[in-house]
Design an enzyme around this catalytic site. Structure first.
Site, short mmCIF file in Angstrom:
data_model
loop_
_atom_site.label_atom_id
_atom_site.label_comp_id
_atom_site.label_asym_id
_atom_site.label_seq_id
_atom_site.Cartn_x
_atom_site.Cartn_y
_atom_site.Cartn_z
N TYR A 84 0.85 -1.19 0.00
CA TYR A 84 0.00 0.00 0.00
C TYR A 84 0.88 1.24 0.00
O TYR A 84 0.88 2.03 0.93
CB TYR A 84 -0.88 -0.06 1.25
N HIS A 145 -2.90 3.29 -7.60
CA HIS A 145 -2.54 1.93 -7.97
C HIS A 145 -3.08 0.89 -7.00
O HIS A 145 -3.05 -0.29 -7.28
CB HIS A 145 -1.04 1.77 -8.13
N TYR A 146 -3.60 1.32 -5.90
CA TYR A 146 -4.13 0.41 -4.88
C TYR A 146 -5.65 0.45 -4.82
O TYR A 146 -6.30 -0.58 -4.66
CB TYR A 146 -3.55 0.79 -3.51
N CYS A 147 -6.24 1.61 -4.89
CA CYS A 147 -7.67 1.77 -4.64
C CYS A 147 -8.53 1.39 -5.82
O CYS A 147 -8.54 1.82 -6.86
CB CYS A 147 -7.97 3.20 -4.21
#
Length: 147
Positions: A84, A145-147
């Site tokens: 993250y 790039h995570y959500c």
């Protein structure tokens, strides 16, 4: 203790907590990229450990087989690994995007498929637990790039 649980992301957070919860109740194989916290987890819990960089497709695909061969048939896979990082979108590189996708999305798919093949080949059943995040519904700056 006949049940064998393979936990990814085991050196910290939810993965470590799962290993600690099942220590003494099942055979636990803890997998992570970070050797020092993984070794500390092994000292605390008695878990077997496997180092693996899940961003590498080959390492992710091989993980179940390595655990199975070294410590016996795997009954449960817990996909708890996840990264993250905070990177502003306009500064994000393709490599940064790819690493998050490879660890958080591709690796659980590859591990689960490898586990399914191993179970089918041995005539065994198994269970998979995928740990996810509420970030799919609640984005934050720096986490495109995570959500």
């Amino acid at each position: 203790m006949s049940e064998h649980i393979l936990v990814t992301g085991a050196a910290g957070g939810i993965g470590a907590a799962i290993c600690e919860l099942y220590a003494g109740q099942a055979r636990v194989t803890a997998a992570d990229l970070r050797p020092e916290p993984l070794a500390e987890l092994a000292r605390r819990t008695g878990a077997a450990v496997l180092a693996a960089d899940l961003a590498d497709a080959g390492a992710a695909e091989a993980l179940v087989g390595r655990a199975w061969e070294a410590y016996g048939p795997v009954d449960v896979v817990v996909n708890a690994a996840g990264i993250y990082p905070a990177t502003p979108f306009l500064e994000m590189t393709a490599a940064q995007w790819d690493r998050v996708q490879h660890v958080n999305v591709r690796a659980p798919m590859l591990i689960t498929a490898a586990f399914g093949r191993a179970c089918a080949a041995s005539g065994r059943t198994g269970s998979v637990v995928n740990i996810a995040s509420g970030a799919a519904l609640r984005a934050r700056p720096g986490a495109a790039h995570y959500c």
